[in-house]
Write an enzyme that holds these catalytic residues in place. Structure first.
Site, mmCIF file in Angstrom:
data_model
loop_
_atom_site.group_PDB
_atom_site.id
_atom_site.type_symbol
_atom_site.label_atom_id
_atom_site.label_comp_id
_atom_site.label_asym_id
_atom_site.label_seq_id
_atom_site.Cartn_x
_atom_site.Cartn_y
_atom_site.Cartn_z
ATOM 1 N N SER A 1 -45.726 -16.747 -53.386
ATOM 2 C CA SER A 1 -44.519 -17.358 -53.957
ATOM 3 C C SER A 1 -44.827 -18.843 -54.100
ATOM 4 O O SER A 1 -45.744 -19.349 -53.423
ATOM 5 C CB SER A 1 -43.341 -17.182 -52.988
ATOM 6 O OG SER A 1 -42.274 -18.035 -53.339
ATOM 7 N N TYR B 1 -39.257 -17.824 -44.488
ATOM 8 C CA TYR B 1 -39.850 -17.192 -45.680
ATOM 9 C C TYR B 1 -41.078 -17.983 -46.119
ATOM 10 O O TYR B 1 -42.152 -17.404 -46.363
ATOM 11 C CB TYR B 1 -38.807 -17.126 -46.804
ATOM 12 C CG TYR B 1 -39.327 -16.513 -48.094
ATOM 13 C CD1 TYR B 1 -39.647 -15.155 -48.165
ATOM 14 C CD2 TYR B 1 -39.490 -17.280 -49.247
ATOM 15 C CE1 TYR B 1 -40.124 -14.589 -49.341
ATOM 16 C CE2 TYR B 1 -39.966 -16.728 -50.429
ATOM 17 C CZ TYR B 1 -40.277 -15.372 -50.467
ATOM 18 O OH TYR B 1 -40.746 -14.816 -51.643
HETATM 19 P P1 NDP Z 1 -37.734 -6.742 -55.011
HETATM 20 O O1 NDP Z 1 -36.747 -6.787 -53.916
HETATM 21 O O2 NDP Z 1 -37.279 -6.273 -56.351
HETATM 22 O O3 NDP Z 1 -39.001 -5.877 -54.580
HETATM 23 C C1 NDP Z 1 -39.488 -5.880 -53.264
HETATM 24 C C2 NDP Z 1 -40.357 -4.646 -53.087
HETATM 25 O O4 NDP Z 1 -40.876 -4.650 -51.750
HETATM 26 C C3 NDP Z 1 -39.574 -3.357 -53.274
HETATM 27 O O5 NDP Z 1 -40.341 -2.480 -54.059
HETATM 28 C C4 NDP Z 1 -39.443 -2.830 -51.862
HETATM 29 O O6 NDP Z 1 -39.461 -1.412 -51.880
HETATM 30 C C5 NDP Z 1 -40.711 -3.344 -51.234
HETATM 31 N N1 NDP Z 1 -40.653 -3.343 -49.788
HETATM 32 C C6 NDP Z 1 -39.833 -4.029 -48.963
HETATM 33 N N2 NDP Z 1 -40.064 -3.710 -47.683
HETATM 34 C C7 NDP Z 1 -41.066 -2.787 -47.703
HETATM 35 C C8 NDP Z 1 -41.757 -2.065 -46.711
HETATM 36 N N3 NDP Z 1 -41.463 -2.194 -45.394
HETATM 37 N N4 NDP Z 1 -42.732 -1.201 -47.079
HETATM 38 C C9 NDP Z 1 -43.019 -1.036 -48.390
HETATM 39 N N5 NDP Z 1 -42.411 -1.693 -49.384
HETATM 40 C C10 NDP Z 1 -41.438 -2.555 -49.031
HETATM 41 O O7 NDP Z 1 -38.326 -8.218 -55.113
HETATM 42 P P2 NDP Z 1 -39.567 -8.841 -55.924
HETATM 43 O O8 NDP Z 1 -40.068 -7.899 -56.922
HETATM 44 O O9 NDP Z 1 -39.132 -10.167 -56.343
HETATM 45 O O10 NDP Z 1 -40.605 -9.018 -54.729
HETATM 46 C C11 NDP Z 1 -41.982 -8.702 -54.842
HETATM 47 C C12 NDP Z 1 -42.809 -9.820 -54.216
HETATM 48 O O11 NDP Z 1 -42.680 -10.996 -55.018
HETATM 49 C C13 NDP Z 1 -42.370 -10.224 -52.807
HETATM 50 O O12 NDP Z 1 -43.521 -10.405 -52.001
HETATM 51 C C14 NDP Z 1 -41.661 -11.559 -53.018
HETATM 52 O O13 NDP Z 1 -41.709 -12.380 -51.888
HETATM 53 C C15 NDP Z 1 -42.464 -12.110 -54.184
HETATM 54 N N6 NDP Z 1 -41.802 -13.168 -54.935
HETATM 55 C C16 NDP Z 1 -40.684 -12.928 -55.689
HETATM 56 C C17 NDP Z 1 -40.066 -13.959 -56.384
HETATM 57 C C18 NDP Z 1 -38.820 -13.769 -57.182
HETATM 58 O O14 NDP Z 1 -38.179 -14.754 -57.567
HETATM 59 N N7 NDP Z 1 -38.428 -12.520 -57.487
HETATM 60 C C19 NDP Z 1 -40.597 -15.325 -56.358
HETATM 61 C C20 NDP Z 1 -41.775 -15.472 -55.549
HETATM 62 C C21 NDP Z 1 -42.345 -14.429 -54.891
HETATM 63 P P3 NDP Z 1 -38.590 -0.433 -50.941
HETATM 64 O O15 NDP Z 1 -37.321 -1.137 -50.591
HETATM 65 O O16 NDP Z 1 -38.403 0.763 -51.829
HETATM 66 O O17 NDP Z 1 -39.488 -0.156 -49.781
#
Ligand code: NDP
Length: 247
Positions: free
Chosen positions: A142, A155
């Site tokens: 991020s 975070y």
């Molecule tokens: P979402 O919440 O849409 O996606 C997060 C994903 O992580 C989901 O698919 C969720 O799947 C999965 N996840 C969470 N906990 C677990 C777990 N214990 N095991 C397996 N999978 C898990 O958010 P984003 O797409 O935004 O997030 C993706 C990445 O991008 C993250 O690392 C986030 O920090 C990073 N990011 C996002 C930004 C943004 O503005 N969107 C900016 C900067 C970084 P499920 O719940 O089905 O397990």
């Protein structure tokens, strides 16, 4: 785009947002994608729609906090597609809060998923990459891997940690294994849903989560890194919305 077609790419957190977009984009470029997350219904729908569009996709239930799950996830890629070429460590959550709200369980959860989940991915995939002397880690951090502000302390700490892990791993692994860090700015996804404090959530949405990038923009950055020849390691890509100036 060269060097993507036929590659086996496993993506954690592929049930929504950025992970889903990476799976869809790389599959459209000819990669065989393996989707992992806890929400299996979402994975089934996304993989089904990739296949309906002519792509190759499979999925497996995955909790990245469980080392055995992550080993089984990358093992499934090898079992079904014969190998693993790229692991995208993408799963993450962002329950922002002020330190003096003492949301200790949420701190633990972020450390477990955002840091330990990435380490579990490395521990599971590195032996496969070392055995064939090739492979790529793409770690999604991020802009918070280089920026800290109120409510983002823990975070940011998790994302700083993944940046450190990525750089150390890059230095330690042998010549044909590459490590790429992709640092998104504010991007459309379900990420803000994990903020439990209503006031922090309101402020985050107002201050940070405007002018959002489409998740496909991050997927294109990942595809660029994956498309490089084996002697080129794109170390870091930072992608912000043009309008995001403050952090
Ligand atoms: P979402 O919440 O849409 O996606 C997060 C994903 O992580 C989901 O698919 C969720 O799947 C999965 N996840 C969470 N906990 C677990 C777990 N214990 N095991 C397996 N999978 C898990 O958010 P984003 O797409 O935004 O997030 C993706 C990445 O991008 C993250 O690392 C986030 O920090 C990073 N990011 C996002 C930004 C943004 O503005 N969107 C900016 C900067 C970084 P499920 O719940 O089905 O397990």
């Amino acid at each position: 785009m060269e060097n993507v077609k036929g590659k086996v790419v496993a993506i954690t957190g592929a049930s929504s947002g950025i992970g889903e977009a990476i799976a869809r984009h790389l599959a459209a470029l000819g990669a065989k994608v393996v989707l992992g997350a806890r929400r299996v219904d979402n994975l089934e729908t996304i993989a089904g729609s990739i296949v309906a569009d002519g792509g190759e996709a499979i999925f497996k239930a995955l909790d990245v906090t469980e080392p055995k799950d992550v080993v089984a996830f990358v093992g499934y890629s090898v079992e079904k597609y014969g190998t693993l070429d790229v692991l995208v460590n993408n799963a993450g959550l962002m329950p922002l809060s002020m330190i003096n709200n003492y949301k200790v369980d949420e701190w633990h959860r972020m450390i477990d998923v955002n840091i330990k989940g990435v380490l579990h991915g490395i521990a599971a995939a590195l032996p496969i990459f070392e055995a064939k002397d090739s492979g790529q880690f793409v770690n999604i951090t991020s802009v918070a891997d280089r920026w800290i502000g109120p409510t983002s302390t823990v975070y940011s700490a998790t994302k700083y940690a993944v940046r450190a892990i990525s750089e150390g791993l890059r230095q330690e692994v042998s010549g044909n294994i590459s490590v790429t860090l992709v640092a998104p700015g504010a991007t459309e996804s379900e990420l803000a849903d994990s903020i439990s404090d209503p006031e922090v959530k309101r402020l985050a949405v107002e201050q940070f989560r405007t002018n959002l990038l489409p998740a496909a923009a991050i997927a294109r950055a990942v595809a660029y890194a994956v498309s490089q020849p084996s002697d080129v390691d794109v170390n870091e890509i930072v992608v912000r919305p043009t309008a995001q100036k403050a952090f």
